[in-house]
Design a protein around this motif. Sequence first.
Motif, short mmCIF file in Angstrom:
data_model
loop_
_atom_site.label_atom_id
_atom_site.label_comp_id
_atom_site.label_asym_id
_atom_site.label_seq_id
_atom_site.Cartn_x
_atom_site.Cartn_y
_atom_site.Cartn_z
N TRP A 16 -6.09 -1.48 5.88
CA TRP A 16 -5.96 -0.78 7.01
C TRP A 16 -7.00 0.65 6.90
O TRP A 16 -6.52 1.02 5.87
CB TRP A 16 -4.68 -0.47 8.05
N PRO A 17 -7.57 1.16 8.03
CA PRO A 17 -7.70 2.47 7.87
C PRO A 17 -6.60 3.36 7.59
O PRO A 17 -5.61 3.09 7.81
CB PRO A 17 -8.63 2.75 9.24
N GLY A 54 6.60 6.72 2.49
CA GLY A 54 7.01 7.53 1.30
C GLY A 54 5.67 7.43 0.50
O GLY A 54 5.76 7.13 -0.75
N VAL A 55 4.45 7.40 1.03
CA VAL A 55 3.28 7.03 0.13
C VAL A 55 2.79 8.59 0.47
O VAL A 55 3.19 9.46 0.77
CB VAL A 55 2.30 6.33 0.99
N PRO A 56 1.79 8.83 -0.70
CA PRO A 56 1.06 10.39 -0.87
C PRO A 56 0.35 10.32 0.54
O PRO A 56 -0.29 9.33 1.23
CB PRO A 56 0.10 9.84 -1.85
N VAL A 57 0.13 11.85 0.84
CA VAL A 57 -0.28 12.24 2.01
C VAL A 57 -1.14 13.50 1.64
O VAL A 57 -1.07 13.84 0.80
CB VAL A 57 0.74 12.76 2.86
N GLN A 58 -2.43 13.55 2.62
CA GLN A 58 -3.31 14.81 2.38
C GLN A 58 -2.96 15.46 3.26
O GLN A 58 -3.40 15.12 4.73
CB GLN A 58 -4.57 14.21 2.25
N PRO A 59 -2.49 16.68 3.34
CA PRO A 59 -2.35 17.90 4.48
C PRO A 59 -3.79 18.47 4.69
O PRO A 59 -4.44 18.39 4.05
CB PRO A 59 -1.41 18.70 3.74
N ILE A 60 -3.90 18.83 6.02
CA ILE A 60 -5.31 19.13 6.66
C ILE A 60 -4.79 20.34 7.56
O ILE A 60 -3.99 20.10 8.58
CB ILE A 60 -5.92 18.07 7.65
N ALA A 76 0.46 1.83 6.13
CA ALA A 76 0.13 2.87 4.95
C ALA A 76 0.43 2.25 3.59
O ALA A 76 0.02 2.67 2.74
CB ALA A 76 1.39 3.87 5.17
N THR A 77 1.09 1.09 3.59
CA THR A 77 1.25 0.37 2.52
C THR A 77 0.21 -0.72 2.38
O THR A 77 0.52 -1.78 1.52
CB THR A 77 2.67 -0.22 2.18
N SER A 78 -0.78 -0.89 2.75
CA SER A 78 -1.64 -2.15 2.95
C SER A 78 -2.70 -1.93 1.83
O SER A 78 -3.64 -2.83 1.54
CB SER A 78 -2.31 -2.20 4.18
N ARG A 79 -2.55 -0.79 1.07
CA ARG A 79 -3.62 -0.66 -0.16
C ARG A 79 -5.10 -0.77 0.37
O ARG A 79 -5.83 -1.36 -0.34
CB ARG A 79 -3.32 -1.80 -1.12
N GLY A 80 -5.33 0.10 1.57
CA GLY A 80 -6.63 0.38 1.83
C GLY A 80 -7.19 -0.96 2.79
O GLY A 80 -8.35 -0.75 3.37
N PRO A 100 -8.76 6.11 1.00
CA PRO A 100 -7.49 5.29 1.48
C PRO A 100 -6.56 5.21 0.07
O PRO A 100 -5.22 4.93 0.40
CB PRO A 100 -8.10 4.08 2.14
N MET A 101 -6.88 4.79 -0.85
CA MET A 101 -6.03 4.48 -1.97
C MET A 101 -5.44 5.78 -2.58
O MET A 101 -4.32 5.53 -2.99
CB MET A 101 -6.93 3.77 -3.02
N GLU A 102 -5.83 6.84 -2.44
CA GLU A 102 -5.29 8.14 -2.84
C GLU A 102 -4.33 8.81 -1.85
O GLU A 102 -3.15 9.25 -2.32
CB GLU A 102 -6.37 9.25 -3.06
N ALA A 103 -4.67 8.54 -0.45
CA ALA A 103 -3.74 9.01 0.55
C ALA A 103 -3.79 8.34 1.77
O ALA A 103 -4.86 8.60 2.41
CB ALA A 103 -4.05 10.66 0.82
N PRO A 104 -3.08 7.38 1.99
CA PRO A 104 -3.16 6.55 3.24
C PRO A 104 -3.01 7.34 4.60
O PRO A 104 -3.39 6.61 5.39
CB PRO A 104 -1.99 5.51 3.14
#
Length: 524
Positions: A215-216, A243-249, A209-213, A138-142
């Motif tokens: 929230w799930p 505007g936070v990091p995202v992980q594409p799946i 997304a900006t809760s820093r982990g 969650p810290m790497e990609a919310p």
Amino acid sequence: MSGCAEAAAVAATLPGAGVRNPEAPGVRPPMVPRQASFFPPPVPNPFVQDTRISASSRFLILLLGSILLPIRAICVALILIMAWPFAAVATVGLPEKLTHPVIGWRRTLTHPALKFLGRAMFFSMGFMVRVKGKIASPMEAPIFIVAPHSTFFDGIACIVAGLPSIVSRTENIYVPLIGRVLRAIQPVLVSRVDPDSRKTTINEIRKRATSRGEWPQLLVFPEGTCTNRTCLITFKPGAFIPGVPVQPILLRYPNKLDTVTWTWQGYTFIRLCMLTFSQLFTKVEVEFMPVHVPNDEEKSDPVLFANHIRNIMANALGVPVTDHTYEDCRLMISAGQLTLPMEAGLVEFTKISQKLKLDWESIRKHLDEYAAIATASKGGRIGIDEFAAYLKLPVSDVLRQLFALFDRNHDGSIDFREYVIGLAVLCNPANTEELIQVAFKLFDVDEDGYITEEEFATILQASLGVPDLNVSGLFREIAKGDSTHVSYEFPSHAERMDLRLGIYGSLSGRCFGQSNSQLLFTRT
């Protein structure tokens, strides 16, 4: 008078219109400004799936289905029943729309059980899952970005990713069994009846997304609707606004027989379930790509951010991107209701609406006009004969050149996308000196170098379909007083523009909902 007739009249004043080229008869006139950016989509229709099943495959489906289908259906039902108590414990006493994350014993007790049961359910349905890449924390990609979205079975990405929260319609939480499980993963709920739902949803996504982990993680299907995986359609910007990091799946279904794709034209939900449950196994690949950290420009522009992620995912999948979106599906349905082929409604809504400044209602209105011309023709397209018949004009070289202004791909017919672009472009041409000169020549019927009030009235009355239209006021203003005629050599460029703008205002004003009288008797 329809937009088609108005635009055809305007087209007659474009460069090259009505000008015969003896060396190349029938050659398409030069493109008017802005046309070059409207490239056709690289795929014909991403919302249709035509799965062809051979005789041998049908026999195998019947044979395996008679055994596997009832067993798998019972297993899925039992697993959902087993999941319900855990979901109930996770949500008991909590509101439908959560204001705080579920933590403590509720999550510790229920989350691992629901993840296990989710994997068991897809296994019982015959899915063989191959996972590639590393799941980000969650810290790497919310936020997880999943594409392509092609079926309700895509929920397997949520299971593999560890049951992150998803964005879902409010109505879904009232579905028996499934609704309670959905609530347990703390979804962001979207209401179609709430006019402020979009704003509320974006604020909720940003908060989580900006809760820093706290929230799930969130899992989002940014396409917003299902396609046949031949392309990636427009990514909606909601998930990219924080505007936070995202992980594409990436999701792939590398099966010889496609039994999972669920599009607007194709198999129904029940049919797909029966076909899939009747397979010995169904392969699916879930690939977690490297986390993408947005730069400053992407943080300030969610659309740019979304397009960049889409391009990265499309390159990895080896598919093109298009500007289709959910609104194209709505237009497909409308086309079907107008007895047109459903694919006739596809226009790449995102591109058309942005470049031509048209909203959905405007394009939907054009669809009605198009249907009035095209329904009589085979295949729901407008040919030169239908074009001439509708405009009540004979097929001539001039008409063919006008037709070519709409027929962008030179295939001898006009589809709805070409029709919409043609109307908008021809109703909004550039104010160049060449256009003014050609417009003058159009009105100079006897080619004596002068325009009389009678010639001016004849053209405007015919093009607008108003035989008793009074144009004296506009003509006198252009002619500057009591003159009975005007020549091209006006005292100034601005006065020549008066003629040209008067012409275009009269012919294309109704494209913008203005009255003819307002345009004719008010200086443009």
